[in-house]
Write a protein that holds these residues in place. Structure first.
Motif, short mmCIF file in Angstrom:
data_model
loop_
_atom_site.label_atom_id
_atom_site.label_comp_id
_atom_site.label_asym_id
_atom_site.label_seq_id
_atom_site.Cartn_x
_atom_site.Cartn_y
_atom_site.Cartn_z
N GLN C 241 0.76 -1.14 0.04
CA GLN C 241 0.13 0.04 -0.13
C GLN C 241 0.77 1.33 0.01
OE1 GLN C 241 -3.27 0.75 -0.04
NE2 GLN C 241 -4.33 -1.45 0.33
N ARG C 242 2.08 1.26 0.64
CA ARG C 242 2.74 2.26 0.81
C ARG C 242 3.67 2.65 -0.60
NH1 ARG C 242 1.70 5.41 5.36
NH2 ARG C 242 2.00 4.12 7.19
N ALA C 243 3.91 1.39 -1.30
CA ALA C 243 4.85 1.42 -2.35
C ALA C 243 4.12 1.71 -3.59
CB ALA C 243 5.60 0.18 -2.59
N TYR C 244 2.75 1.37 -3.63
CA TYR C 244 1.83 1.59 -4.80
C TYR C 244 0.64 2.32 -4.32
CZ TYR C 244 5.15 -1.65 -6.66
OH TYR C 244 6.45 -2.43 -7.10
N PRO C 245 0.79 3.58 -3.93
CA PRO C 245 -0.29 4.36 -3.52
C PRO C 245 -1.48 4.42 -4.54
CG PRO C 245 1.66 5.79 -3.65
CD PRO C 245 2.03 4.25 -3.90
N GLY C 246 -2.48 4.17 -4.21
CA GLY C 246 -3.90 4.44 -4.78
C GLY C 246 -4.22 3.40 -5.75
N ALA C 247 -3.41 2.43 -5.68
CA ALA C 247 -3.52 1.02 -6.55
C ALA C 247 -4.67 0.23 -6.07
CB ALA C 247 -2.41 0.23 -6.52
N THR C 248 -5.61 -0.52 -6.94
CA THR C 248 -6.63 -1.40 -6.64
C THR C 248 -6.05 -2.84 -6.57
OG1 THR C 248 -8.10 0.28 -7.39
CG2 THR C 248 -9.01 -1.90 -6.98
N TRP C 249 -6.29 -3.77 -5.76
CA TRP C 249 -5.75 -4.94 -5.50
C TRP C 249 -6.69 -5.98 -5.52
CZ3 TRP C 249 -0.53 -4.66 -5.62
CH2 TRP C 249 -0.01 -3.61 -5.29
N GLY D 163 -7.26 -16.86 -7.49
CA GLY D 163 -6.11 -16.51 -8.13
C GLY D 163 -6.30 -15.70 -9.41
N TYR D 164 -7.40 -16.03 -10.36
CA TYR D 164 -7.55 -15.43 -11.41
C TYR D 164 -7.97 -14.04 -11.16
CZ TYR D 164 -8.62 -14.77 -16.62
OH TYR D 164 -8.85 -14.34 -17.82
N ASP D 165 -8.76 -13.91 -10.26
CA ASP D 165 -9.28 -12.63 -9.81
C ASP D 165 -8.09 -11.55 -9.45
OD1 ASP D 165 -11.72 -10.75 -9.12
OD2 ASP D 165 -10.85 -10.98 -7.11
N ILE D 166 -7.16 -12.08 -8.86
CA ILE D 166 -5.99 -11.15 -8.51
C ILE D 166 -5.34 -10.82 -9.49
CG2 ILE D 166 -3.71 -11.30 -7.29
CD1 ILE D 166 -4.76 -13.10 -5.09
N MET D 167 -5.23 -11.79 -10.46
CA MET D 167 -4.44 -11.62 -11.88
C MET D 167 -5.19 -10.43 -12.67
SD MET D 167 -1.60 -13.31 -11.85
CE MET D 167 -1.02 -13.00 -13.45
N MET D 168 -6.66 -10.49 -12.46
CA MET D 168 -7.19 -9.62 -13.36
C MET D 168 -7.00 -8.21 -12.77
SD MET D 168 -9.82 -9.90 -15.42
CE MET D 168 -11.06 -11.05 -15.29
N LYS D 169 -7.08 -8.19 -11.24
CA LYS D 169 -6.87 -6.82 -10.86
C LYS D 169 -5.72 -6.27 -11.06
CE LYS D 169 -10.45 -5.87 -7.87
NZ LYS D 169 -11.40 -6.77 -8.34
N MET D 170 -4.63 -7.03 -11.12
CA MET D 170 -3.30 -6.50 -11.47
C MET D 170 -3.22 -6.14 -12.86
SD MET D 170 -1.55 -6.90 -8.39
CE MET D 170 0.19 -6.95 -8.68
N ALA D 171 -3.63 -7.13 -13.78
CA ALA D 171 -3.48 -6.90 -15.22
C ALA D 171 -4.49 -5.48 -15.58
CB ALA D 171 -4.05 -7.96 -15.92
N GLN D 172 -5.32 -5.29 -14.67
CA GLN D 172 -5.99 -4.05 -15.10
C GLN D 172 -5.54 -2.90 -14.27
OE1 GLN D 172 -10.15 -5.35 -14.27
NE2 GLN D 172 -10.51 -6.14 -16.41
N GLY D 173 -4.62 -3.09 -13.44
CA GLY D 173 -4.47 -2.02 -12.53
C GLY D 173 -3.24 -0.95 -13.10
N THR D 174 -2.49 -0.37 -12.29
CA THR D 174 -1.55 0.40 -12.74
C THR D 174 -0.17 -0.27 -13.64
OG1 THR D 174 -0.04 -0.09 -10.95
CG2 THR D 174 -1.65 1.82 -10.54
N PRO D 175 0.47 0.61 -14.47
CA PRO D 175 1.37 -0.19 -15.31
C PRO D 175 2.42 -0.91 -14.24
CG PRO D 175 1.25 2.13 -15.69
CD PRO D 175 0.30 1.98 -14.68
#
Lengths: 316, 249, 249, 316
Positions: C241-249, D163-175
């Motif tokens: 959370q600190r390293a990637y502020p504002g990201a959605t997990w 697991g796939y849901d985590i990948m989805m969030k990551m793949a659609q997340g920040t660069p």
């Protein structure tokens, strides 16, 4: 007083230094061993609260400065154990007493370092109080101790400046940083005042130690001096000393301030400080875990010596 | 130029992470002299980190300082070899890891003093004095502990085996290594092997330790694939910079 | 209302930090059944954290979610008692810490079911079922280990002594505790002492363990003055959370 | 084939379940013990790479889900050890073989989890591959094993979705998050393919195991099925499978893909994976450190039993 004791006292009074092989009263020797040993132990244990932030220091520069400081402290420990050894007690004996709880170290190191500003506060207040104690000891009657103090004081005042510099950065930083600085001051203020020991009227050995010039000033004198020096520094930082009774006393020309809570002092001394168990436990563990290392170095030295001897043909 | 930056990051990350590991001993070593020596080693390594990462940031030209590089990259961007991030283990293991690294570090810096890039040569010239002392000290202790008691011998041999498969990475070249070698900036990694072997073999022999026969090479660090340990190192190291972005310390 | 938020933070931070400590055992416990039980306990505690911190954020009214509160406060803003942040030690120490906390947690939640604030009462009613089971389990194990072998008895007695001086903080009231007690939201801390004593004395007796005589009370956690351990817990917990502020997990 | 063996084989062929007390060939029993035991060990060791991120999970919800998952895995270990026990081998015997290196666990767990997306990748790919292996085993000939598999498969497919849901969030997340997701896929792709074992032509025990319905499909069949299922999922995530040769083969109606590097497979099997020493070391340490705990529970049980007995007046 025996004639020997009288002669000894006269030398002290004249400001002569007492050197290792010279005659000295048994009480003088014992008091010095206790005092120098405790000081040495404090340097060693004092590595721990600062070491707690080395891996988390906020910049490479700050990390380097902190490493250098901790290295200096270990070095101070070394000088002081050497000074104590001139009085006929080995470093291992002193460490054994530390580990078994028979000797103390400065109680200040039983307080935790909880945020980065604490590293500043330790430098500014704790080293500041230590210097206040140590500067007069440069003139102590025992030669090796006096010389160690001269060396140590020089480095300590450098540390104090570095600590104050951290406080400055924090106090002038973001609101969060300033809050950390204030929090650090709040927690370290009274423990720093305690570093000078209980009021002289409650201090047992003071009079004799002062006659021997093992102790130069009274606890209360030094504490007052520390407060008078520190208050303007805190003002300059824009931080508030956590003492509602703190006020300049025009008449006396110094600050009035609240006494620390001495029951806390005695609690910590009795082993109930926040970190007593951790600090001593860490040192005992380091020592025990390192036994194989020390044994191996001795064993190697013996082997090397034996090899050297057997390489020299016996002079027949 | 990308290869040069990569090279500088590898140098700086090695010293940063090893310096971190060494500094973990602060106040916990077996004798006071070692507390002093370890703090001193860590201090040297952090100082070298400032130089290597500082130059990396300068050449990269994206206004990243040494602190930015140290505190604001995540594990996958770190370029240190796996050896330096391995846990300390007992004091013997820490010394063995240090010796295996120092022996490489010393031959590397020796070669870098002749770098075609004067900035690199200058840093190397400064660092090698410190590292010569590190090597002297770690080699001496490895010898004394290897040829000490039965227990110390056993511990040192075990530490040697444990760390051995992590040393190979120091000598494996990738495209970036080839590029800086061709530019005369740094030696080809495998050209350092003979010098390293000579030092290591000599010290191990004096230490009565047996050079391991295993040839397996753990690698990945140089391209950002680390062990699970690095993430924890960074979580501590970077906490303040991450939690209080933009603050001045 | 500030006192209510404070109270909720204390409840939620206790479960969050204890849940963290318990989860550190994952995959490392002495038998498979314990791996399961510990993961389950940690899971319950994290679930309770979501409820307490969620309500704290809601009442605070500054749009902070449970995650914001868990991941974006630094140590001095945490309100858990020192007991729950203490290192795990051996498995016996972990169980002893758990038992001493569970016994308090259970009497606390029992009282909270009658809270004048229905939201608090509702969370308590949900949590107490889980905590009743935690207490049953930790009490049972303390008894079996206390009255097991000579070694287990010794270890459990040592764990008891080590943790004892950290239990007093659970019963010490400050202004904020007084305020929520007067509002009928939560019991006065010291009103829980008798119930806790009864459970603890009974279990210790069955466990053939001696209740420590020390009366010294370590405190500070409830007002944000923690041990040195909490900083390290947060460095790990909050890294992403600190390293990637504002990201959605 | 003896008459007994023939009768046994006929029952298997008819699709009857073999139950614990019934006669079975020694080879069948041994193969099952090895297979179930390895599977059980894999569940236990598999806690470690995921446990590595529990304390660092990015939200409370993700932490709770991961805890629940790890708890399930320990539970699967429990069912499987119980299934193995019905074949006459105790859990402790199996663990002893794990700890001494005589039994293996799935090599996939010798790879590290290096970023949070790895937790997604483990669920998506590793659990995905496991399910591919396990679904057919619900129809395996040994009753207790079949029933354990039915229970396990239900939970595993839940894990895979998470697991796939985590990948989805990551793949659609920040660069940065997307880069982590791609990095995780890059590292876990080939090790996941290896989970199906070497090509059937190199697999020693396959034919007999298939006749006994301990193994239902060939390794290559399952691997193909896994690739065919996973490629569209990766496409949907917008991630690239790290295989330049991956291509749809219209004619065969499935994907062509590169073989994993089998020398890496054998290296990891031989103990040279990135985490072999750590994983097995962690399990052995947990077991050894817990000896006092297990001893104490036995001792207490004996004491309690003795007390119970002495409380009952002897029936004379």
């Amino acid at each position: 007083m025996t004639p020997e004791e009288r002669a000894f006292q006269e030398r002290v009074d004249r400001g002569e230094k007492i050197e290792p092989k010279e005659w000295m009263p048994e009480g003088y020797r014992k008091t010095l061993i206790r005092q120098i040993g405790q000081h040495a132990h404090s340097e060693i244990v004092g590595q721990l609260p600062e070491g707690n932030w080395i891996t988390r220091a906020p910049t490479l520069e700050r990390k380097a400065i902190l490493l250098a400081k901790v290295q200096d402290e270990a070095g101070h420990g070394l000088y002081l154990y050497c000074a104590a050894e001139t009085l006929g007690v080995s470093r291992d004996e002193l460490l054994e007493k530390l580990h078994s709880g028979k000797m103390k170290y400065s109680s200040i190191f039983n307080y935790p370092t909880l945020n980065w500003a604490d590293i500043g506060a330790v430098g500014w207040l704790v080293d500041g109080a230590a210097i206040m104690n140590q500067v007069p000891l440069q003139r102590t009657s025992y030669g090796p101790y006096s010389r160690a103090m001269i060396r140590i004081c020089k480095e300590e005042s450098f540390h104090q400046r570095q600590g104050y510099d951290i406080m400055m950065k924090m106090a002038q930083g973001t609101p969060e940083q300033k809050a950390m600085a204030q929090d650090a001051l709040n927690r370290f203020w009274y423990p720093s005042l305690m570093m000078f020991g209980p009021s002289d009227k409650d201090s047992v050995h003071s009079a004799q130690s002062m006659a021997w010039k093992i102790k130069i000033n009274t606890n209360d004198e030094l504490r007052q001096k520390f407060v008078d020096q520190t208050v303007p520094q805190a003002d300059y930082l824009g931080l508030t000393i956590p003492d509602p009774n703190l006020a300049w006393n025009e008449e006396k020309g110094c600050y009035d301030f609240s006494e620390p809570d001495w029951s806390e002092f005695y609690d910590v001394l009795a082993g109930n400080g926040p970190c007593n168990k951790e600090r001593l436990g860490a040192r005992v563990k380091a020592w025990d875990d390192g036994a194989w290392f020390r044994d191996a170095l001795s064993a190697h030295a013996e082997k090397a010596e034996a090899r050297r001897r057997s390489a020299i043909p016996a002079a027949e | 130029q990308a290869a040069l930056v990569e090279f500088l990051l590898r140098m700086g990350d090695n010293t940063l992470i090893l310096g971190h590991r060494v500094s973990e001993w602060c106040g916990h070593s077996p004798v006071l002299e070692e507390d002093i020596a370890l703090a001193n080693t860590a201090l040297d390594l952090i100082g070298q980190t400032q130089l290597w990462l500082g130059l990396a940031g300068e050449i990269e030209g994206q206004e990243r300082t040494a602190d930015n590089l140290a505190y604001l990259r995540d594990a996958a961007q770190f370029r240190n070899v796996l050896l330096v991030e391995r846990p300390n283990g007992d004091f013997g293991n820490t010394l063995m890891r240090q010796f295996l690294f120092d022996a490489w570090h010393h031959v590397m810096l020796t070669a870098l003093q002749r770098s075609s890039d004067p900035r690199v040569a200058e840093i190397a010239a400064k660092a090698i004095k410190e590292v010569a002392y590190h090597l002297e000290r770690s080699a001496d202790l490895v010898i004394r502990l290897g040829d000490g008691t039965e227990e110390s011998h056993k511990r040192m041999q075990a530490s040697l085996e444990d760390n051995w498969s992590y040393t190979g990475e120091l000598f494996v070249a990738d495209d970036s290594d080839v590029a800086v070698a061709e530019a005369g900036i740094a030696p080809a990694p495998d050209s350092l092997r003979a010098g390293w072997d000579a030092v290591v073999n000599d010290v191990l022999e004096q230490a009565t330790l047996k050079r391991p026969e295993g040839t397996y090479v753990h690698q990945g660090g140089k391209r950002g694939i680390h062990t699970e340990h690095l993430g924890y190192i960074l979580a501590d190291m970077q906490f303040l910079q991450r939690a209080y972005p933009g603050a001045t310390w």
